[in-house]
Scaffold this motif. Sequence first.
Motif, PDB file in Angstrom:
ATOM      1  N   PRO A 186       6.833  10.841 -28.523  1.00  0.00           N
ATOM      2  CA  PRO A 186       6.997  11.568 -27.256  1.00  0.00           C
ATOM      3  C   PRO A 186       7.718  12.897 -27.415  1.00  0.00           C
ATOM      4  CG  PRO A 186       7.761   9.286 -27.046  1.00  0.00           C
ATOM      5  CD  PRO A 186       7.331   9.467 -28.464  1.00  0.00           C
ATOM      6  N   GLU A 187       8.680  12.969 -28.345  1.00  0.00           N
ATOM      7  CA  GLU A 187       9.467  14.217 -28.463  1.00  0.00           C
ATOM      8  C   GLU A 187       8.620  15.378 -29.007  1.00  0.00           C
ATOM      9  OE1 GLU A 187      10.066  11.353 -29.943  1.00  0.00           O
ATOM     10  OE2 GLU A 187      10.276  11.614 -32.111  1.00  0.00           O
ATOM     11  N   LEU A 188       7.417  15.085 -29.528  1.00  0.00           N
ATOM     12  CA  LEU A 188       6.577  16.164 -30.079  1.00  0.00           C
ATOM     13  C   LEU A 188       5.569  16.725 -29.071  1.00  0.00           C
ATOM     14  CD1 LEU A 188       5.634  14.765 -33.636  1.00  0.00           C
ATOM     15  CD2 LEU A 188       7.522  16.271 -32.998  1.00  0.00           C
ATOM     16  N   ARG A 214       0.588  10.606 -22.110  1.00  0.00           N
ATOM     17  CA  ARG A 214       2.051  10.685 -22.227  1.00  0.00           C
ATOM     18  C   ARG A 214       2.701   9.355 -21.878  1.00  0.00           C
ATOM     19  NH1 ARG A 214       3.833  16.350 -22.250  1.00  0.00           N
ATOM     20  NH2 ARG A 214       2.007  17.315 -23.167  1.00  0.00           N
ATOM     21  N   LYS A 263       5.010   7.213 -24.434  1.00  0.00           N
ATOM     22  CA  LYS A 263       6.411   6.957 -24.071  1.00  0.00           C
ATOM     23  C   LYS A 263       6.683   5.489 -23.754  1.00  0.00           C
ATOM     24  CE  LYS A 263       7.104  11.421 -21.884  1.00  0.00           C
ATOM     25  NZ  LYS A 263       6.973  12.065 -20.609  1.00  0.00           N
TER      26      LYS A 263
END
Length: 403
Positions: free
Chosen positions: A124-126, A344, A348
């Motif tokens: 998720p952070e990318l 997303r 996540k």
Amino acid sequence: MLERGHGSHVWDADGNEYIDFMMSFGALIQGHAHPRLVKNVSDAMAEGSHFATATPAEVEAAERFCRMVPSAEVVRFTNTGSEATMLGLRLARAHTSRRKFLKFEGHYHGWYDPFLLNAHGHPPELLGPVEEPARLPDSEGITASTFDDVVLAPWNDVAALEAVLTRHGHELAAVITEPIMANMGCILPRDGYLQRLRELTHDCGALLILDEVVTGFRYAPGGCQEYYGLEPDLSTFGKALGAGFPIGAVAGQRSILDRLTWSDHMVLHYGTFNGHRLTMKVVAANLDILSSANLYQRLHAVGDAAIAGLRGVFRRRGVTAVVQGFGPMFQIYFTKSDGIRDYRDYCKYADTKLYSRFVHLLLERGIYMTPSNGLHWIISTAHTEADIDMLVRAADQACVELS
Ligand code: PMP
């Protein structure tokens, strides 16, 4: 390692029996070794398997196809779904004289280079902001410039799509989409989303390529375009069309596909095995079987029973999971969220490790399914109510061990 299959069941090399819910990534719409298809292929083998030119079997397959798929004025067969999307994009570029195309985050369209951008789950952070998704290649070995022609957008979000099309619509040859997001499990379109997508694509002069490689011949005789009442310019098929034989197809308006036969400015589509006679024999017989009355009603009923059974098990056992989809295809997500609605959400909120553990527990109880949460459970015409009862019992036992 699997050694043989019959109907909805498979046997491994040690003789263990399983009910197969993977069905070769959805290709086996008629289950394993359907008697009519087996006979068809054995008879055809004796007459010569391939001529690398048109055959009556190919004509029959194409005629049946065009009768079943609403938008198919004409069809061209390929050997895989990847070849079909590749050809669809080439046709769209030739037809519009434009270079770029739009693909959605989390949609897989085969392994042709330009499609391998944000097709898989990534941390998720990318992902970057929704308005400007980070561009995340899914494979090494693809030159960075390949992706210059790709415009990315989040799926199931009309406002985001309108914003992207305002900026890029005029330069797009095509918008390509799966009607149901089947490579992040099973994510359904929001009400009216696909219809709006159709309008917006048309308004900017791009072609809509509906990628029905997974959904084609699964939800209805005419695929999701029939189910949702859509009119794509081009659509692509594979998997269930060949009932286990290697196949793909591009279908659509004659004015677009005719470019394959022009002598000047032709869109090239070569291939030694195109229109392979054995495959065409199977396709023609498969489509004949799929035209039988009540067959899709049954596929939906058996699938809906599996979904209801699994939801009941999770509720009774207090396991936090959702089962998404309907009828012939669905997926289970272990998630605290009330549903997985896009790429997303999947990246996540889907606990893919827990899913894999659950599937391994099922395997010990005679249920065969791949541990990847990005795939989906498949119901074939060979699955029975008894198979579903066994699945529900196995899921019940697996839940006890999960907690
Ligand atoms: N499009 C979609 C939507 C798919 O799911 C797949 C395969 N999973 C493909 C295209 C590529 O098909 P194939 O594996 O037959 O090349």
